[in-house]
Design a protein around this motif. Sequence first.
Motif, PDB file in Angstrom:
ATOM      1  N   MET A   1       0.825  -1.201   0.000  1.00  0.00           N
ATOM      2  CA  MET A   1       0.000   0.000   0.000  1.00  0.00           C
ATOM      3  C   MET A   1       0.862   1.254   0.000  1.00  0.00           C
ATOM      4  O   MET A   1       0.532   2.215  -0.659  1.00  0.00           O
ATOM      5  N   ASP A   2       1.976   1.240   0.724  1.00  0.00           N
ATOM      6  CA  ASP A   2       2.823   2.421   0.774  1.00  0.00           C
ATOM      7  C   ASP A   2       3.430   2.733  -0.587  1.00  0.00           C
ATOM      8  O   ASP A   2       3.544   3.894  -0.962  1.00  0.00           O
ATOM      9  N   ASN A   3       3.807   1.689  -1.314  1.00  0.00           N
ATOM     10  CA  ASN A   3       4.386   1.888  -2.637  1.00  0.00           C
ATOM     11  C   ASN A   3       3.363   2.508  -3.584  1.00  0.00           C
ATOM     12  O   ASN A   3       3.707   3.388  -4.375  1.00  0.00           O
ATOM     13  N   LYS A   4       2.115   2.097  -3.513  1.00  0.00           N
ATOM     14  CA  LYS A   4       1.077   2.652  -4.378  1.00  0.00           C
ATOM     15  C   LYS A   4       0.816   4.116  -4.027  1.00  0.00           C
ATOM     16  O   LYS A   4       0.625   4.943  -4.913  1.00  0.00           O
ATOM     17  N   LEU A   5       0.868   4.446  -2.737  1.00  0.00           N
ATOM     18  CA  LEU A   5       0.672   5.831  -2.316  1.00  0.00           C
ATOM     19  C   LEU A   5       1.799   6.719  -2.842  1.00  0.00           C
ATOM     20  O   LEU A   5       1.555   7.823  -3.328  1.00  0.00           O
ATOM     21  N   ILE A   6       3.020   6.233  -2.777  1.00  0.00           N
ATOM     22  CA  ILE A   6       4.159   6.987  -3.301  1.00  0.00           C
ATOM     23  C   ILE A   6       4.012   7.167  -4.811  1.00  0.00           C
ATOM     24  O   ILE A   6       4.274   8.258  -5.332  1.00  0.00           O
ATOM     25  N   ILE A   8       1.228   7.306  -6.515  1.00  0.00           N
ATOM     26  CA  ILE A   8       0.150   8.264  -6.773  1.00  0.00           C
ATOM     27  C   ILE A   8       0.650   9.695  -6.565  1.00  0.00           C
ATOM     28  O   ILE A   8       0.377  10.584  -7.373  1.00  0.00           O
ATOM     29  N   ILE A   9       1.407   9.915  -5.496  1.00  0.00           N
ATOM     30  CA  ILE A   9       1.943  11.253  -5.230  1.00  0.00           C
ATOM     31  C   ILE A   9       2.910  11.661  -6.342  1.00  0.00           C
ATOM     32  O   ILE A   9       2.857  12.785  -6.849  1.00  0.00           O
ATOM     33  N   ALA A  11       2.913  10.515  -9.373  1.00  0.00           N
ATOM     34  CA  ALA A  11       2.155  10.662 -10.622  1.00  0.00           C
ATOM     35  C   ALA A  11       1.558  12.059 -10.740  1.00  0.00           C
ATOM     36  O   ALA A  11       1.420  12.578 -11.841  1.00  0.00           O
ATOM     37  N   ILE A  12       1.242  12.653  -9.619  1.00  0.00           N
ATOM     38  CA  ILE A  12       0.679  14.006  -9.646  1.00  0.00           C
ATOM     39  C   ILE A  12       1.787  15.052  -9.779  1.00  0.00           C
ATOM     40  O   ILE A  12       1.657  16.005 -10.542  1.00  0.00           O
ATOM     41  N   LEU A  13       2.885  14.856  -9.060  1.00  0.00           N
ATOM     42  CA  LEU A  13       3.951  15.858  -9.056  1.00  0.00           C
ATOM     43  C   LEU A  13       4.932  15.695 -10.220  1.00  0.00           C
ATOM     44  O   LEU A  13       5.283  16.662 -10.887  1.00  0.00           O
ATOM     45  N   LEU A  14       5.399  14.475 -10.441  1.00  0.00           N
ATOM     46  CA  LEU A  14       6.390  14.187 -11.489  1.00  0.00           C
ATOM     47  C   LEU A  14       5.984  12.923 -12.243  1.00  0.00           C
ATOM     48  O   LEU A  14       6.496  11.834 -11.971  1.00  0.00           O
ATOM     49  N   PRO A  15       5.064  13.045 -13.191  1.00  0.00           N
ATOM     50  CA  PRO A  15       4.521  11.862 -13.873  1.00  0.00           C
ATOM     51  C   PRO A  15       5.555  10.935 -14.510  1.00  0.00           C
ATOM     52  O   PRO A  15       5.447   9.719 -14.357  1.00  0.00           O
ATOM     53  N   PRO A  16       6.581  11.437 -15.216  1.00  0.00           N
ATOM     54  CA  PRO A  16       7.534  10.491 -15.828  1.00  0.00           C
ATOM     55  C   PRO A  16       8.293   9.643 -14.803  1.00  0.00           C
ATOM     56  O   PRO A  16       8.594   8.479 -15.070  1.00  0.00           O
ATOM     57  N   ILE A  17       8.571  10.195 -13.640  1.00  0.00           N
ATOM     58  CA  ILE A  17       9.270   9.430 -12.604  1.00  0.00           C
ATOM     59  C   ILE A  17       8.381   8.284 -12.120  1.00  0.00           C
ATOM     60  O   ILE A  17       8.848   7.156 -11.925  1.00  0.00           O
ATOM     61  N   ALA A  18       7.096   8.561 -11.938  1.00  0.00           N
ATOM     62  CA  ALA A  18       6.166   7.518 -11.491  1.00  0.00           C
ATOM     63  C   ALA A  18       6.048   6.418 -12.537  1.00  0.00           C
ATOM     64  O   ALA A  18       6.013   5.233 -12.200  1.00  0.00           O
ATOM     65  N   VAL A  19       5.982   6.798 -13.809  1.00  0.00           N
ATOM     66  CA  VAL A  19       5.883   5.802 -14.881  1.00  0.00           C
ATOM     67  C   VAL A  19       7.156   4.965 -14.933  1.00  0.00           C
ATOM     68  O   VAL A  19       7.100   3.748 -15.095  1.00  0.00           O
ATOM     69  N   PHE A  20       8.307   5.602 -14.763  1.00  0.00           N
ATOM     70  CA  PHE A  20       9.565   4.865 -14.767  1.00  0.00           C
ATOM     71  C   PHE A  20       9.624   3.872 -13.616  1.00  0.00           C
ATOM     72  O   PHE A  20      10.071   2.732 -13.789  1.00  0.00           O
ATOM     73  N   MET A  21       9.147   4.280 -12.441  1.00  0.00           N
ATOM     74  CA  MET A  21       9.164   3.375 -11.289  1.00  0.00           C
ATOM     75  C   MET A  21       8.202   2.205 -11.483  1.00  0.00           C
ATOM     76  O   MET A  21       8.459   1.100 -11.020  1.00  0.00           O
ATOM     77  N   LYS A  22       7.091   2.438 -12.171  1.00  0.00           N
ATOM     78  CA  LYS A  22       6.087   1.389 -12.357  1.00  0.00           C
ATOM     79  C   LYS A  22       6.408   0.480 -13.550  1.00  0.00           C
ATOM     80  O   LYS A  22       6.343  -0.729 -13.439  1.00  0.00           O
TER      81      LYS A  22
END
Length: 53
Positions: A1-6, A8-9, A11-22
Amino acid sequence: MDNKLILIILAILLPPIAVFMKAGAGLQLIINIVLCLFFYIPGIIHALWLALK
């Protein structure tokens, strides 16, 4: 759950970083960077979609 919350945060602030992590470095990352360059909101939506998928 913590990883999904990070994700989501990020994805809102720095979308490419979230996509790279996922999804890693690949087609989804390129799509997200292009979306963020043209319009920021579609990049956020794409990153959220990937984070919640």
